[in-house]
Scaffold this motif. Structure first.
Motif, PDB file in Angstrom:
ATOM      1  N   VAL A  34      -1.861  21.370 -12.248  1.00 21.40           N
ATOM      2  CA  VAL A  34      -0.982  21.579 -13.390  1.00 21.40           C
ATOM      3  C   VAL A  34      -0.540  20.289 -14.067  1.00 21.40           C
ATOM      4  N   ASP A  35      -0.110  20.444 -15.309  1.00 23.34           N
ATOM      5  CA  ASP A  35       0.665  19.443 -16.030  1.00 23.34           C
ATOM      6  C   ASP A  35       2.087  19.977 -16.020  1.00 23.34           C
ATOM      7  N   GLN A  36       2.963  19.297 -15.288  1.00 22.64           N
ATOM      8  CA  GLN A  36       4.336  19.733 -15.117  1.00 22.64           C
ATOM      9  C   GLN A  36       5.219  19.153 -16.209  1.00 22.64           C
ATOM     10  N   GLU A  37       5.965  20.010 -16.884  1.00 21.30           N
ATOM     11  CA  GLU A  37       6.964  19.562 -17.861  1.00 21.30           C
ATOM     12  C   GLU A  37       8.317  19.612 -17.171  1.00 21.30           C
ATOM     13  N   GLY A  38       9.001  18.467 -17.076  1.00 22.06           N
ATOM     14  CA  GLY A  38      10.284  18.422 -16.381  1.00 22.06           C
ATOM     15  C   GLY A  38      10.082  18.530 -14.881  1.00 22.06           C
ATOM     16  N   GLY A  39      11.071  19.075 -14.207  1.00 20.42           N
ATOM     17  CA  GLY A  39      11.006  19.189 -12.754  1.00 20.42           C
ATOM     18  C   GLY A  39      10.423  20.507 -12.305  1.00 20.42           C
ATOM     19  N   ALA A  40       9.766  20.475 -11.151  1.00 16.23           N
ATOM     20  CA  ALA A  40       9.207  21.700 -10.582  1.00 16.23           C
ATOM     21  C   ALA A  40      10.228  22.433  -9.718  1.00 16.23           C
ATOM     22  N   CYS A  41      11.181  21.695  -9.162  1.00 16.66           N
ATOM     23  CA  CYS A  41      12.118  22.263  -8.196  1.00 16.66           C
ATOM     24  C   CYS A  41      13.399  22.740  -8.868  1.00 16.66           C
ATOM     25  N   HIS A  42      13.869  23.924  -8.479  1.00 17.46           N
ATOM     26  CA  HIS A  42      15.092  24.475  -9.066  1.00 17.46           C
ATOM     27  C   HIS A  42      16.340  23.666  -8.697  1.00 17.46           C
ATOM     28  N   THR A  43      16.215  22.729  -7.741  1.00 21.86           N
ATOM     29  CA  THR A  43      17.348  21.877  -7.369  1.00 21.86           C
ATOM     30  C   THR A  43      17.428  20.624  -8.237  1.00 21.86           C
ATOM     31  N   GLY A  44      16.483  20.469  -9.174  1.00 18.33           N
ATOM     32  CA  GLY A  44      16.516  19.356 -10.108  1.00 18.33           C
ATOM     33  C   GLY A  44      15.526  18.240  -9.827  1.00 18.33           C
ATOM     34  N   TYR A  45      14.782  18.352  -8.750  1.00 22.26           N
ATOM     35  CA  TYR A  45      13.811  17.310  -8.401  1.00 22.26           C
ATOM     36  C   TYR A  45      12.451  17.597  -9.032  1.00 22.26           C
ATOM     37  N   CYS A 105       9.427  19.980  -5.118  1.00 21.67           N
ATOM     38  CA  CYS A 105      10.225  20.664  -4.094  1.00 21.67           C
ATOM     39  C   CYS A 105      10.187  19.902  -2.769  1.00 21.67           C
ATOM     40  N   PHE A 106       9.224  19.012  -2.619  1.00 18.96           N
ATOM     41  CA  PHE A 106       9.068  18.240  -1.383  1.00 18.96           C
ATOM     42  C   PHE A 106       9.705  16.861  -1.568  1.00 18.96           C
ATOM     43  N   TYR A 107      11.013  16.851  -1.835  1.00 22.28           N
ATOM     44  CA  TYR A 107      11.735  15.622  -2.173  1.00 22.28           C
ATOM     45  C   TYR A 107      12.454  14.985  -0.992  1.00 22.28           C
ATOM     46  N   ARG A 108      12.326  15.557   0.216  1.00 21.48           N
ATOM     47  CA  ARG A 108      13.015  14.975   1.377  1.00 21.48           C
ATOM     48  C   ARG A 108      12.133  15.020   2.615  1.00 21.48           C
ATOM     49  N   THR A 109      12.415  14.093   3.524  1.00 19.81           N
ATOM     50  CA  THR A 109      11.669  14.040   4.776  1.00 19.81           C
ATOM     51  C   THR A 109      12.288  15.008   5.782  1.00 19.81           C
ATOM     52  N   ALA A 110      11.603  15.244   6.884  1.00 20.81           N
ATOM     53  CA  ALA A 110      12.123  16.107   7.944  1.00 20.81           C
ATOM     54  C   ALA A 110      13.398  15.532   8.549  1.00 20.81           C
ATOM     55  N   GLU A 128      15.972  12.393   4.725  1.00 19.54           N
ATOM     56  CA  GLU A 128      16.016  11.313   3.741  1.00 19.54           C
ATOM     57  C   GLU A 128      15.452  11.811   2.411  1.00 19.54           C
ATOM     58  N   THR A 129      16.183  11.561   1.332  1.00 18.87           N
ATOM     59  CA  THR A 129      15.704  11.911   0.001  1.00 18.87           C
ATOM     60  C   THR A 129      14.705  10.863  -0.455  1.00 18.87           C
ATOM     61  N   VAL A 130      13.492  11.316  -0.778  1.00 18.07           N
ATOM     62  CA  VAL A 130      12.431  10.400  -1.190  1.00 18.07           C
ATOM     63  C   VAL A 130      11.901  10.719  -2.590  1.00 18.07           C
ATOM     64  N   GLY A 131      12.405  11.792  -3.190  1.00 19.73           N
ATOM     65  CA  GLY A 131      11.954  12.176  -4.526  1.00 19.73           C
ATOM     66  C   GLY A 131      12.986  11.855  -5.578  1.00 19.73           C
ATOM     67  N   ASP A 132      12.615  12.089  -6.817  1.00 21.51           N
ATOM     68  CA  ASP A 132      13.480  11.788  -7.952  1.00 21.51           C
ATOM     69  C   ASP A 132      14.064  13.060  -8.546  1.00 21.51           C
TER      70      ASP A 132
END
Length: 122
Positions: free
Chosen positions: A84-95, A98-103, A106-110
């Motif tokens: 896909v070509d993503q417009e804006g964020g893919a995650c409903h939490t604003g990131y 959706c894979f914005y944190r480690t196990a 730690e937050t690693v996404g924007d």
């Protein structure tokens, strides 16, 4: 020729959305036969919401649509990959993904948008 997709006993298959250019995995959702058909017809990602028990077009509320360049089917025919070509964020939490944190938590996404503003009317 069309590849047969095994939608299983619940009528759904996992569908991974991946950025077509960067390869970043953006989200995992589920697709029904109708969601796959609408995706292929419109070029915009459609999924099936298990929690709401309904078909949904990605970005219908947020405006953060996924334009689908290609749909791939895995070797077993029981999972989909949307490039896909993503417009804006893919995650409903604003990131963006959706894979914005480690196990470890730690937050690693924007974070790319404020979900309270985008979903204020829901």
């Amino acid at each position: 020729m069309t590849v047969d997709v095994d939608f299983g006993s619940d009528g759904l298959v996992p569908a991974v959305a991946q950025d077509a250019d960067s390869g970043e995995v953006l989200m995992l959702a589920y697709a029904s036969p109708e969601a796959l058909e609408r995706t292929r017809e419109t070029g915009r990602a459609h999924y099936y919401s298990r929690s709401r028990d309904e078909l949904w077009a990605k970005g219908a509320t947020s405006g953060h649509v996924q334009r689908v360049r290609e749909v791939r089917v895995d070797c077993d025919g029981d999972a989909l990959l949307y490039l896909v070509d993503q417009e804006g964020g893919a995650c409903h939490t604003g990131y963006r993904s959706c894979f914005y944190r480690t196990a470890e938590g730690e937050t690693v996404g924007d974070r790319v948008f404020d979900p309270d503003e985008v979903y204020a009317d829901e």
